[in-house]
Design a protein around this motif. Structure first.
Motif, PDB file in Angstrom:
ATOM      1  N   GLN A  85      36.044  32.674  37.882  1.00 20.30           N
ATOM      2  CA  GLN A  85      37.233  31.946  37.839  1.00 20.30           C
ATOM      3  C   GLN A  85      37.432  30.743  36.753  1.00 20.30           C
ATOM      4  OE1 GLN A  85      35.807  29.724  41.420  1.00 20.30           O
ATOM      5  NE2 GLN A  85      36.502  31.538  42.867  1.00 20.30           N
ATOM      6  N   GLU A  88      38.837  32.817  34.008  1.00 20.84           N
ATOM      7  CA  GLU A  88      40.479  33.218  34.375  1.00 20.84           C
ATOM      8  C   GLU A  88      41.336  32.067  34.224  1.00 20.84           C
ATOM      9  OE1 GLU A  88      40.139  34.704  38.221  1.00 20.84           O
ATOM     10  OE2 GLU A  88      39.583  36.654  37.538  1.00 20.84           O
ATOM     11  N   LYS A  89      40.488  30.720  34.494  1.00 18.03           N
ATOM     12  CA  LYS A  89      41.648  29.483  34.509  1.00 18.03           C
ATOM     13  C   LYS A  89      41.645  29.227  32.967  1.00 18.03           C
ATOM     14  CE  LYS A  89      41.572  24.528  36.170  1.00 18.03           C
ATOM     15  NZ  LYS A  89      41.565  23.946  34.582  1.00 18.03           N
ATOM     16  N   ASP A  93      45.236  28.890  31.112  1.00 18.16           N
ATOM     17  CA  ASP A  93      45.587  27.530  30.512  1.00 18.16           C
ATOM     18  C   ASP A  93      46.053  28.062  28.986  1.00 18.16           C
ATOM     19  OD1 ASP A  93      45.092  26.099  32.834  1.00 18.16           O
ATOM     20  OD2 ASP A  93      43.073  25.482  32.256  1.00 18.16           O
TER      21      ASP A  93
END
Length: 164
Positions: A85, A88-89, A93
């Motif tokens: 996660q 992926e963030k 970003d």
């Protein structure tokens, strides 16, 4: 066949010796023998009980180990999921930042192009105005008698002017 004759005296003495031996054995030997057998039986029972308790303890340890392994696997899976996660963030970003920067660069380039275009148009307007004034001065300074002379003058002036 008279080989075996029962003799009562021998039988009597053998019976008395047997009874004395039985009495001595009962008095001195049977108790220690029975005690040692009882002790041996108790030690065997204790060993069996301790073996059973060890087996139960091993079963409990095995169950605890399996429980700990399961918890460790769950924690590992949770950490991997959290790391995915975060990855992926971070990617999202970074992609958003890149898009914003690209849009800013495009906007800056468009603004620069507009400014250059406006500057070029202003320069062209200035040159056109200057040329118009020069042409008007030459036309006024020279008297033209015919329209044909007038057109020749404009054509020659246009040839003289070189646009950048």
């Amino acid at each position: 066949m008279d080989l075996i004759k029962p003799e009562i005296g021998l039988f009597f003495w053998q019976t008395i010796v047997f009874l004395v031996l039985l009495f001595l054995m009962a008095k001195f030997a049977w108790k220690p023998i029975l005690n040692s057998i009882r002790q041996r039986e108790d030690s065997i029972n204790d060993a069996l009980a301790s073996a059973e308790s060890a087996r139960l303890e091993m079963t409990n340890l095995k169950a605890n180990n399996e429980k700990l392994l399961k918890e460790a696997r769950e924690e590992r899976d949770g950490m991997i999921k959290e790391a995915r996660q975060i990855k992926e963030k971070m990617i999202a970003d970074a992609s958003d930042d890149a898009q914003v920067k690209a849009n800013q660069m495009i906007s800056a380039a468009q603004d620069a192009i507009k400014m250059e275009k406006q500057a070029a148009l202003n320069e062209i307007k200035t040159q056109v105005a200057t040329l118009s004034i020069e042409i008007a001065e030459k036309v006024v300074s020279k008297e033209l008698t015919s329209k044909e002379d007038h057109m020749k003058l404009v054509a020659s002036m246009l040839d003289d002017v070189k646009l950048n």
